[in-house]
Design a protein around this motif. Structure first.
Motif, PDB file in Angstrom:
ATOM      1  N   VAL A 211       2.081  -1.039  -5.538  1.00 44.81           N
ATOM      2  CA  VAL A 211       1.550  -1.132  -4.063  1.00 44.81           C
ATOM      3  C   VAL A 211       1.156   0.339  -3.540  1.00 44.81           C
ATOM      4  O   VAL A 211       0.300   0.521  -2.528  1.00 44.81           O
ATOM      5  CB  VAL A 211       2.657  -1.808  -3.429  1.00 44.81           C
ATOM      6  CG1 VAL A 211       2.496  -1.816  -1.808  1.00 44.81           C
ATOM      7  CG2 VAL A 211       2.815  -3.088  -3.574  1.00 44.81           C
ATOM      8  N   LYS A 212       2.108   1.161  -4.027  1.00 42.08           N
ATOM      9  CA  LYS A 212       1.901   2.677  -3.361  1.00 42.08           C
ATOM     10  C   LYS A 212       0.514   3.221  -3.917  1.00 42.08           C
ATOM     11  O   LYS A 212      -0.167   3.995  -2.913  1.00 42.08           O
ATOM     12  CB  LYS A 212       3.078   3.559  -4.081  1.00 42.08           C
ATOM     13  CG  LYS A 212       2.985   4.858  -3.419  1.00 42.08           C
ATOM     14  CD  LYS A 212       4.279   5.653  -3.967  1.00 42.08           C
ATOM     15  CE  LYS A 212       4.141   7.135  -3.495  1.00 42.08           C
ATOM     16  NZ  LYS A 212       5.477   8.059  -3.942  1.00 42.08           N
ATOM     17  N   LEU A 213      -0.076   2.841  -4.971  1.00 40.87           N
ATOM     18  CA  LEU A 213      -1.193   3.440  -5.275  1.00 40.87           C
ATOM     19  C   LEU A 213      -2.609   2.427  -4.790  1.00 40.87           C
ATOM     20  O   LEU A 213      -3.514   2.759  -4.792  1.00 40.87           O
ATOM     21  CB  LEU A 213      -1.484   3.139  -7.022  1.00 40.87           C
ATOM     22  CG  LEU A 213      -0.325   4.364  -7.531  1.00 40.87           C
ATOM     23  CD1 LEU A 213      -0.586   4.242  -9.149  1.00 40.87           C
ATOM     24  CD2 LEU A 213      -1.181   6.064  -7.217  1.00 40.87           C
ATOM     25  N   GLY A 214      -2.148   1.340  -4.145  1.00 42.02           N
ATOM     26  CA  GLY A 214      -3.239   0.552  -3.404  1.00 42.02           C
ATOM     27  C   GLY A 214      -3.911  -0.383  -4.464  1.00 42.02           C
ATOM     28  O   GLY A 214      -4.835  -1.061  -4.314  1.00 42.02           O
ATOM     29  N   TRP A 215      -3.225  -0.645  -5.791  1.00 38.21           N
ATOM     30  CA  TRP A 215      -3.678  -1.614  -6.868  1.00 38.21           C
ATOM     31  C   TRP A 215      -3.425  -3.101  -6.290  1.00 38.21           C
ATOM     32  O   TRP A 215      -4.132  -4.064  -6.617  1.00 38.21           O
ATOM     33  CB  TRP A 215      -3.009  -1.354  -7.974  1.00 38.21           C
ATOM     34  CG  TRP A 215      -3.415  -0.008  -8.513  1.00 38.21           C
ATOM     35  CD1 TRP A 215      -4.007   1.223  -7.954  1.00 38.21           C
ATOM     36  CD2 TRP A 215      -2.882   0.620 -10.017  1.00 38.21           C
ATOM     37  NE1 TRP A 215      -4.185   2.293  -8.776  1.00 38.21           N
ATOM     38  CE2 TRP A 215      -3.555   2.008 -10.091  1.00 38.21           C
ATOM     39  CE3 TRP A 215      -2.358  -0.187 -10.990  1.00 38.21           C
ATOM     40  CZ2 TRP A 215      -3.342   2.690 -10.999  1.00 38.21           C
ATOM     41  CZ3 TRP A 215      -2.138   0.771 -12.135  1.00 38.21           C
ATOM     42  CH2 TRP A 215      -2.522   2.280 -12.152  1.00 38.21           C
TER      43      TRP A 215
ATOM     44  N   PRO B 247      -2.037  -5.589  -2.996  1.00 33.68           N
ATOM     45  CA  PRO B 247      -1.586  -5.392  -1.535  1.00 33.68           C
ATOM     46  C   PRO B 247      -0.216  -5.313  -1.030  1.00 33.68           C
ATOM     47  O   PRO B 247       0.875  -6.005  -2.025  1.00 33.68           O
ATOM     48  CB  PRO B 247      -2.093  -6.600  -0.678  1.00 33.68           C
ATOM     49  CG  PRO B 247      -2.415  -7.631  -2.049  1.00 33.68           C
ATOM     50  CD  PRO B 247      -2.414  -6.852  -3.263  1.00 33.68           C
ATOM     51  N   ARG B 248       0.287  -4.770   0.092  1.00 35.13           N
ATOM     52  CA  ARG B 248       1.534  -4.618   0.271  1.00 35.13           C
ATOM     53  C   ARG B 248       2.190  -5.922   0.875  1.00 35.13           C
ATOM     54  O   ARG B 248       1.307  -6.801   1.560  1.00 35.13           O
ATOM     55  CB  ARG B 248       1.928  -3.707   1.329  1.00 35.13           C
ATOM     56  CG  ARG B 248       3.309  -3.456   1.945  1.00 35.13           C
ATOM     57  CD  ARG B 248       3.464  -2.176   2.835  1.00 35.13           C
ATOM     58  NE  ARG B 248       2.792  -1.179   2.519  1.00 35.13           N
ATOM     59  CZ  ARG B 248       3.425  -0.186   1.791  1.00 35.13           C
ATOM     60  NH1 ARG B 248       4.708  -0.554   1.261  1.00 35.13           N
ATOM     61  NH2 ARG B 248       2.677   0.633   1.414  1.00 35.13           N
TER      62      ARG B 248
ATOM     63  N   LYS C  29      -6.436  -2.081 -14.598  1.00 37.41           N
ATOM     64  CA  LYS C  29      -6.935  -1.386 -13.141  1.00 37.41           C
ATOM     65  C   LYS C  29      -8.086  -0.515 -13.546  1.00 37.41           C
ATOM     66  O   LYS C  29      -9.128  -0.704 -12.972  1.00 37.41           O
ATOM     67  CB  LYS C  29      -5.797  -0.323 -12.450  1.00 37.41           C
ATOM     68  CG  LYS C  29      -6.524   0.560 -11.419  1.00 37.41           C
ATOM     69  CD  LYS C  29      -6.990  -0.416 -10.427  1.00 37.41           C
ATOM     70  CE  LYS C  29      -7.417   0.764  -9.264  1.00 37.41           C
ATOM     71  NZ  LYS C  29      -7.809   0.053  -8.001  1.00 37.41           N
TER      72      LYS C  29
ATOM     73  N   GLU D 157     -11.888  -1.444 -12.153  1.00 38.47           N
ATOM     74  CA  GLU D 157     -12.905  -0.457 -11.637  1.00 38.47           C
ATOM     75  C   GLU D 157     -14.019  -0.380 -12.409  1.00 38.47           C
ATOM     76  O   GLU D 157     -15.495   0.103 -11.540  1.00 38.47           O
ATOM     77  CB  GLU D 157     -12.057   0.946 -11.773  1.00 38.47           C
ATOM     78  CG  GLU D 157     -10.895   1.191 -10.870  1.00 38.47           C
ATOM     79  CD  GLU D 157     -11.459   1.175  -9.114  1.00 38.47           C
ATOM     80  OE1 GLU D 157     -12.354   1.796  -9.128  1.00 38.47           O
ATOM     81  OE2 GLU D 157     -10.480   0.941  -8.559  1.00 38.47           O
TER      82      GLU D 157
END
Length: 406
Positions: A141-145, A147-148, A201, A205
């Protein structure tokens, strides 16, 4: 004609085969010839009932299905990927990937047993045994992979399932999961769930930012790596390396490492077989960047293109662990990377090995037209002295090329 009896068991069957072998040269119309005809009929009758037939090859099965349905090879493009890939698969130059096999099974009805050449094979869900709450959800979540969201653990399957879909689906994600562990230069403390998430991830990408051209197997050679190494001479070398690889159909993706991955880089594959190079840049140094990049590309050229492997992941600090068991594929990738950066014959006779001074580093770098960081990094690794020549290794000079904080 000799006495002939019915074939009722394996012993009778073996005896009949031996007798047929002895009669193979019998003339038609003779008693031996008549005996041969009768025995052949009996054996064929027994085999129809008791001897299972082997599977046809996947290619034969595909060609038969095309003929049966009145289809042409171009009709396989939606399932295999492109006209070139269809041609390579049908000619045996490109192996069927799991996504291809699943598509052919679902849309053309070719049995999974035939496509996978395994009795009783099915296309089961490759990720069904995962414990989704064990993924490093907070870090992701912190890295934006992902959603929160509230109740992360209870929604883990849903949230990470979207990452799996973006990576290419369960089959592609599962290929990272089930690769042979002996082909991994990975730290024993690695969290396998964090490692999977990082690989997915990278694949996501690469899928979302594909190169404009298709990769051609056999592109990555030692000479190809040497061309790439010469880009290090330029100030914008890391960025130009990404552009160079993109022009040859190879995505280069930089993704920060997750806690407990101990990871420098990986060579992975998309669902269509396109190789992907993933780097963490956890050591933001030019010497580490160039060696890791060429090491992963060497896996593509020496192993993935040849053996069909789907993934290699590497903690390159393990190269310095004395007595550690090394897989031959890792040593082969090291060999190509080292030779592409500094040819072996030049390195073995270079003054920098005997006198690793700043001037000798610069002289060799200038002679080869490569960045001094590469020479300094080679000296530091060989002497296991990482305080030596620190001014040359380009600390903090890589991440800015990829939009990451130094």
């Amino acid at each position: 004609m000799g006495k002939i009896k019915a074939i009722r068991n394996e012993a009778d069957y073996d005896a009949a085969l031996l007798r047929i072998d002895a009669l193979m040269d019998a003339e038609p119309g003779t008693s031996e010839g008549d005996e041969l005809d009768v025995l052949t009929d009996l054996v064929e009758h027994y085999e129809e009932k008791h001897v299972p037939m082997g599977f046809p090859s996947p290619i034969s099965a595909i060609e038969f299905r095309l003929e049966q349905a009145g289809m042409a090879p171009r009709d396989l493009i939606p399932f295999i990927g492109s006209r070139a890939k269809v041609s390579e698969v049908l000619s045996g130059k490109r192996p069927l990937t799991m996504p291809m096999a699943r598509a052919l099974h679902e849309h053309l009805g070719i049995p999974a047993e035939v496509l996978l050449q395994q009795p009783g094979a099915t296309f089961s869900e490759p990720l069904e045994d995962l414990e989704w709450s064990r993924f490093p959800l907070t870090a992701m979540v912190k890295l934006g992979w992902i959603p929160r969201a509230r109740n992360l653990a209870s929604r883990a399957h849903e949230l990470i399932g979207d990452l799996v879909r973006r990576a290419g689906g369960p089959e592609v994600a599962g290929a990272v999961l089930y690769r042979k562990s002996q082909h991994t230069r990975a730290n024993s403390k690695t969290d396998p769930y964090a490692l999977k998430a990082w690989c997915w991830k990278v694949l996501a990408e690469a899928n979302e930012h594909p190169p404009s051209v298709s990769y051609q197997r056999g592109t990555v050679t030692l000479e190809f790596l040497r061309q790439l190494a010469r880009l290090s001479w330029l100030e914008e070398g890391p960025r130009l390396a990404k552009e160079f690889l993109g022009k040859h159909g190879i995505p280069l993706v930089t993704v920060p490492h997750l806690p407990r991955t101990y990871l420098d880089g990986a060579a992975l594959k998309l669902g269509d077989g396109t190789p992907v190079i993933g780097l963490t840049l956890r050591y933001d140094r030019l010497d580490n960047f160039w060696f890791c990049l060429l090491h992963e590309l060497a896996h593509v050229g020496r192993h993935m293109d040849v053996d069909g492997e789907t993934a290699f992941v590497d903690d390159l600090t393990l190269r310095d662990v004395e007595g550690a068991r090394e897989d031959p594929t890792e040593l082969q990738a090291d060999e190509w990377a080292e030779d592409a950066l500094i040819p072996r014959a030049i390195w073995e006779t270079s003054a920098v090995r005997q006198e690793p001074s700043p001037m000798s580093v610069i002289n060799l770098a200038n002679a080869l037209q490569i960045h001094p960081a590469i020479v300094a990094g080679r000296v530091r690794h060989e002497q296991r002295n990482y305080r030596l020549l620190s001014q040359f290794v380009g600390t903090g000079k890589v991440r800015p090329h990829f939009g990451m904080a130094a």
